[in-house]
Design an enzyme around this catalytic site. Structure first.
Site, PDB file in Angstrom:
ATOM      1  N   ILE A  18      75.287  12.738   0.408  1.00 24.07           N
ATOM      2  CA  ILE A  18      75.820  12.889  -0.945  1.00 24.07           C
ATOM      3  C   ILE A  18      74.765  13.453  -1.900  1.00 24.07           C
ATOM      4  O   ILE A  18      75.061  14.321  -2.731  1.00 24.07           O
ATOM      5  CB  ILE A  18      76.345  11.521  -1.449  1.00 24.07           C
ATOM      6  CG1 ILE A  18      77.589  11.105  -0.640  1.00 24.07           C
ATOM      7  CG2 ILE A  18      76.679  11.579  -2.942  1.00 24.07           C
ATOM      8  CD1 ILE A  18      78.035   9.664  -0.870  1.00 24.07           C
ATOM      9  N   ASN A  91      70.764   8.211  -6.473  1.00 25.47           N
ATOM     10  CA  ASN A  91      71.653   8.211  -5.310  1.00 25.47           C
ATOM     11  C   ASN A  91      71.062   7.537  -4.072  1.00 25.47           C
ATOM     12  O   ASN A  91      71.800   7.027  -3.231  1.00 25.47           O
ATOM     13  CB  ASN A  91      71.996   9.682  -4.990  1.00 25.47           C
ATOM     14  CG  ASN A  91      72.551   9.864  -3.598  1.00 25.47           C
ATOM     15  OD1 ASN A  91      73.724   9.590  -3.348  1.00 25.47           O
ATOM     16  ND2 ASN A  91      71.712  10.311  -2.667  1.00 25.47           N
ATOM     17  N   SER A 144      79.594   2.694  -5.624  1.00 34.19           N
ATOM     18  CA  SER A 144      80.480   2.716  -4.455  1.00 34.19           C
ATOM     19  C   SER A 144      81.778   1.995  -4.764  1.00 34.19           C
ATOM     20  O   SER A 144      81.825   1.117  -5.641  1.00 34.19           O
ATOM     21  CB  SER A 144      79.794   2.003  -3.287  1.00 34.19           C
ATOM     22  OG  SER A 144      80.697   1.785  -2.217  1.00 34.19           O
ATOM     23  N   GLN A 154      78.478  -6.161   4.898  1.00 31.15           N
ATOM     24  CA  GLN A 154      77.783  -5.520   3.766  1.00 31.15           C
ATOM     25  C   GLN A 154      77.459  -6.535   2.659  1.00 31.15           C
ATOM     26  O   GLN A 154      77.396  -6.180   1.493  1.00 31.15           O
ATOM     27  CB  GLN A 154      78.663  -4.408   3.181  1.00 31.15           C
ATOM     28  CG  GLN A 154      78.923  -3.243   4.120  1.00 31.15           C
ATOM     29  CD  GLN A 154      79.880  -2.234   3.498  1.00 31.15           C
ATOM     30  OE1 GLN A 154      80.983  -2.594   3.085  1.00 31.15           O
ATOM     31  NE2 GLN A 154      79.465  -0.987   3.427  1.00 31.15           N
ATOM     32  N   TYR A 157      74.641  -5.489   0.685  1.00 31.58           N
ATOM     33  CA  TYR A 157      74.787  -4.131   0.143  1.00 31.58           C
ATOM     34  C   TYR A 157      75.737  -4.074  -1.046  1.00 31.58           C
ATOM     35  O   TYR A 157      75.421  -3.464  -2.082  1.00 31.58           O
ATOM     36  CB  TYR A 157      75.288  -3.231   1.273  1.00 31.58           C
ATOM     37  CG  TYR A 157      75.693  -1.820   0.887  1.00 31.58           C
ATOM     38  CD1 TYR A 157      74.746  -0.812   0.764  1.00 31.58           C
ATOM     39  CD2 TYR A 157      77.044  -1.495   0.694  1.00 31.58           C
ATOM     40  CE1 TYR A 157      75.130   0.487   0.441  1.00 31.58           C
ATOM     41  CE2 TYR A 157      77.429  -0.202   0.372  1.00 31.58           C
ATOM     42  CZ  TYR A 157      76.471   0.782   0.248  1.00 31.58           C
ATOM     43  OH  TYR A 157      76.852   2.065  -0.078  1.00 31.58           O
ATOM     44  N   LYS A 161      75.636  -2.375  -5.158  1.00 32.36           N
ATOM     45  CA  LYS A 161      76.512  -1.334  -5.714  1.00 32.36           C
ATOM     46  C   LYS A 161      77.208  -1.834  -6.982  1.00 32.36           C
ATOM     47  O   LYS A 161      77.401  -1.078  -7.938  1.00 32.36           O
ATOM     48  CB  LYS A 161      77.518  -0.887  -4.642  1.00 32.36           C
ATOM     49  CG  LYS A 161      76.851  -0.177  -3.478  1.00 32.36           C
ATOM     50  CD  LYS A 161      76.299   1.161  -3.925  1.00 32.36           C
ATOM     51  CE  LYS A 161      75.089   1.625  -3.181  1.00 32.36           C
ATOM     52  NZ  LYS A 161      74.599   2.948  -3.610  1.00 32.36           N
ATOM     53  N   ASN A 195      76.603   6.047   7.746  1.00 34.87           N
ATOM     54  CA  ASN A 195      77.629   5.325   8.502  1.00 34.87           C
ATOM     55  C   ASN A 195      77.971   5.990   9.838  1.00 34.87           C
ATOM     56  O   ASN A 195      79.006   5.703  10.423  1.00 34.87           O
ATOM     57  CB  ASN A 195      78.894   5.151   7.645  1.00 34.87           C
ATOM     58  CG  ASN A 195      79.343   6.460   7.019  1.00 34.87           C
ATOM     59  OD1 ASN A 195      79.058   7.524   7.559  1.00 34.87           O
ATOM     60  ND2 ASN A 195      80.039   6.380   5.900  1.00 34.87           N
TER      61      ASN A 195
HETATM   62  N1  LIG Z   1      78.589   7.500   2.815  1.00 35.62           N
HETATM   63  C1  LIG Z   1      79.405   6.650   2.183  1.00 35.62           C
HETATM   64  O1  LIG Z   1      80.500   6.322   2.675  1.00 35.62           O
HETATM   65  C2  LIG Z   1      79.016   6.086   0.870  1.00 35.62           C
HETATM   66  C3  LIG Z   1      77.744   6.190   0.366  1.00 35.62           C
HETATM   67  N2  LIG Z   1      77.452   5.640  -0.855  1.00 35.62           N
HETATM   68  C4  LIG Z   1      76.110   5.733  -1.399  1.00 35.62           C
HETATM   69  O2  LIG Z   1      75.694   7.078  -1.453  1.00 35.62           O
HETATM   70  C5  LIG Z   1      74.291   7.130  -1.445  1.00 35.62           C
HETATM   71  C6  LIG Z   1      73.845   8.219  -0.482  1.00 35.62           C
HETATM   72  O3  LIG Z   1      74.203   7.850   0.823  1.00 35.62           O
HETATM   73  P1  LIG Z   1      74.721   8.868   1.929  1.00 35.62           P
HETATM   74  O4  LIG Z   1      74.613  10.244   1.453  1.00 35.62           O
HETATM   75  O5  LIG Z   1      76.021   8.384   2.395  1.00 35.62           O
HETATM   76  O6  LIG Z   1      73.681   8.552   3.097  1.00 35.62           O
HETATM   77  P2  LIG Z   1      72.500   9.377   3.772  1.00 35.62           P
HETATM   78  O7  LIG Z   1      71.909   8.422   4.751  1.00 35.62           O
HETATM   79  O8  LIG Z   1      72.981  10.692   4.271  1.00 35.62           O
HETATM   80  O9  LIG Z   1      71.483   9.658   2.594  1.00 35.62           O
HETATM   81  C7  LIG Z   1      70.615   8.680   2.116  1.00 35.62           C
HETATM   82  C8  LIG Z   1      69.526   9.368   1.333  1.00 35.62           C
HETATM   83  O10 LIG Z   1      68.727   8.358   0.710  1.00 35.62           O
HETATM   84  C9  LIG Z   1      67.381   8.575   1.030  1.00 35.62           C
HETATM   85  N3  LIG Z   1      66.667   7.315   1.059  1.00 35.62           N
HETATM   86  C10 LIG Z   1      66.888   6.225   1.828  1.00 35.62           C
HETATM   87  N4  LIG Z   1      65.989   5.271   1.550  1.00 35.62           N
HETATM   88  C11 LIG Z   1      65.176   5.783   0.598  1.00 35.62           C
HETATM   89  C12 LIG Z   1      64.040   5.307  -0.090  1.00 35.62           C
HETATM   90  N5  LIG Z   1      63.556   4.086   0.141  1.00 35.62           N
HETATM   91  N6  LIG Z   1      63.438   6.114  -1.007  1.00 35.62           N
HETATM   92  C13 LIG Z   1      63.919   7.356  -1.249  1.00 35.62           C
HETATM   93  N7  LIG Z   1      64.985   7.868  -0.626  1.00 35.62           N
HETATM   94  C14 LIG Z   1      65.601   7.090   0.286  1.00 35.62           C
HETATM   95  C15 LIG Z   1      67.390   9.256   2.381  1.00 35.62           C
HETATM   96  O11 LIG Z   1      66.134   9.939   2.560  1.00 35.62           O
HETATM   97  P3  LIG Z   1      65.501  10.223   4.040  1.00 35.62           P
HETATM   98  O12 LIG Z   1      66.666  10.543   4.930  1.00 35.62           O
HETATM   99  O13 LIG Z   1      64.593  11.364   3.791  1.00 35.62           O
HETATM  100  O14 LIG Z   1      64.818   8.989   4.462  1.00 35.62           O
HETATM  101  C16 LIG Z   1      68.579  10.193   2.189  1.00 35.62           C
HETATM  102  O15 LIG Z   1      68.182  11.327   1.492  1.00 35.62           O
HETATM  103  C17 LIG Z   1      73.805   5.730  -1.085  1.00 35.62           C
HETATM  104  O16 LIG Z   1      73.344   5.080  -2.238  1.00 35.62           O
HETATM  105  C18 LIG Z   1      75.051   5.053  -0.557  1.00 35.62           C
HETATM  106  O17 LIG Z   1      75.017   3.671  -0.773  1.00 35.62           O
HETATM  107  C19 LIG Z   1      78.386   5.014  -1.608  1.00 35.62           C
HETATM  108  C20 LIG Z   1      79.654   4.889  -1.157  1.00 35.62           C
HETATM  109  C21 LIG Z   1      80.066   5.402   0.113  1.00 35.62           C
HETATM  110  C1  LIG Z   2      78.171   2.894   4.445  1.00 33.53           C
HETATM  111  C2  LIG Z   2      79.650   2.668   4.297  1.00 33.53           C
HETATM  112  O1  LIG Z   2      80.324   3.318   5.305  1.00 33.53           O
HETATM  113  C3  LIG Z   2      80.102   3.201   3.011  1.00 33.53           C
HETATM  114  O2  LIG Z   2      79.256   2.745   2.003  1.00 33.53           O
HETATM  115  C4  LIG Z   2      79.956   2.292   1.004  1.00 33.53           C
HETATM  116  O3  LIG Z   2      79.475   2.057  -0.070  1.00 33.53           O
HETATM  117  C5  LIG Z   2      81.346   2.102   1.348  1.00 33.53           C
HETATM  118  O4  LIG Z   2      81.530   0.761   1.641  1.00 33.53           O
HETATM  119  C6  LIG Z   2      81.533   2.933   2.569  1.00 33.53           C
HETATM  120  O5  LIG Z   2      82.360   2.370   3.496  1.00 33.53           O
END
Ligand SMILES: NC(=O)C1=CN([C@@H]2O[C@H](COP(=O)(O)OP(=O)(O)OC[C@H]3O[C@@H](n4cnc5c(N)ncnc54)[C@H](OP(=O)(O)O)[C@@H]3O)[C@@H](O)[C@H]2O)C=CC1
Ligand SMILES: C[C@H](O)[C@@H]1OC(=O)[C@H](O)[C@@H]1O
Length: 254
Positions: A18, A91, A144, A154, A157, A161, A195
């Site tokens: 994202i 994010n 989220s 979660q 987690y 959020k 995920n």
């Molecule tokens: N995917 C989903 O279904 C959902 C996601 N979200 C939220 O969206 C956000 C992005 O997640 P998503 O894109 O899905 O997952 P990804 O795992 O693809 O991306 C996570 C990102 O966060 C970075 N990251 C993780 N830990 C750290 C840290 N300690 N310091 C700096 N950067 C960090 C990673 O960097 P690197 O890889 O370089 O370590 C990566 O760029 C999260 O906050 C997640 O909770 C919310 C709802 C649903």
């Molecule tokens: C990581 C989960 O699949 C994702 O993260 C969230 O915040 C929602 O619960 C989604 O299911």
């Protein structure tokens, strides 16, 4: 004129998923973009290449958002490179799925530190810079659907959020007088690295898909438009709001 022309946008956790889609979306909307990431050097470099391919300036700054000094350093480097900060997209996040009764203490602490405290310090550092600049700005937290509903694996987690959602409500009040708008996006289930393992379980994946009125899981790019909108002057009177981006999953009771 593009929606984010002339703006400098900062995105944390933008090596993948994202964050990366938001960073590239902001660049396509005309912004210069500074990204934070934690470990994936090659992916962060690829994100910067995409920003530059969109005709904008990009910069990657490595750092762990759990450390408060990462935030001040990130903002300092952004200002050094591009002169100002207009938007912070907080994010970065982790979601190590685990059952409640035997949750390791360190998993709880790390998840809270990265997701909630990381977001807090990043938003605070960006807001201080925006106040000093004196021309407003926008904070956007990637919260989220899990701010509103629970998850069996979660328990560490979902409170982070809900906390980010609440943080945007409180900062909207604290920063309104500075014309700094504070909003959150609430993604549903979006296919990303976070995920990949969880959704490798085909039964769970089918169940999650079945809950979504629009009939599919989300893609990272589904978040780019809502984030660019909240970052832009089109949302000039939007603050303290939470925008669900979940294909309708939340409202689907029966
Ligand atoms: N995917 C989903 O279904 C959902 C996601 N979200 C939220 O969206 C956000 C992005 O997640 P998503 O894109 O899905 O997952 P990804 O795992 O693809 O991306 C996570 C990102 O966060 C970075 N990251 C993780 N830990 C750290 C840290 N300690 N310091 C700096 N950067 C960090 C990673 O960097 P690197 O890889 O370089 O370590 C990566 O760029 C999260 O906050 C997640 O909770 C919310 C709802 C649903
Ligand atoms: C990581 C989960 O699949 C994702 O993260 C969230 O915040 C929602 O619960 C989604 O299911």
């Amino acid at each position: 004129m593009k929606l984010l022309e002339g703006k400098t946008v900062l995105v944390t956790g933008a090596s993948t998923g994202i964050g990366r889609a938001a960073a590239v979306g902001a660049a396509k909307a005309g912004a210069d973009v500074v990204i934070n990431y934690h470990s994936r050097d090659a992916d962060a470099a690829a994100c910067v290449a995409e920003i530059e391919a969109a005709g904008q300036r990009g910069l990657a700054v490595k750092g762990d958002v759990a450390a408060p000094e990462t935030a001040t350093e990130f903002v300092r480097k952004a200002v050094e490179a591009f002169g100002k900060v207009d938007v912070m997209v907080s994010n970065a996040g982790i979601c190590p799925f685990h059952s409640f009764l035997d949750m390791p203490v360190e998993t709880v602490q790390r998840t809270m530190q990265v997701n909630l405290l990381g977001g807090y310090f990043m938003c605070q550092a960006a807001a201080n810079q925006m106040v000093q600049q004196g021309h407003g700005g926008a904070l956007i937290a990637v919260s989220s659907i899990s701010a509103l509903v629970g998850g069996e694996y979660q328990t560490h987690y979902t409170p982070t959020k809900a906390g980010l959602h609440s943080l945007m409500q409180s900062t909207a009040i604290a920063l309104g007088r500075h014309n700094i708008r504070c909003n959150s996006v609430l993604p549903g289930t979006i296919l990303t690295e976070i995920n990949k393992d969880d959704l490798a379980d085909q039964e769970k994946r089918k169940y999650m898909e079945g809950r979504i009125p629009l009939g599919r899981l989300g893609e990272a790019e589904d978040l780019a438009g809502p984030i660019v909108f909240l970052a832009s002057d089109m949302a000039a009177y939007v603050t303290g709001a939470a925008l669900l981006v979940d294909g309708g999953a939340f409202v689907n009771l029966q």
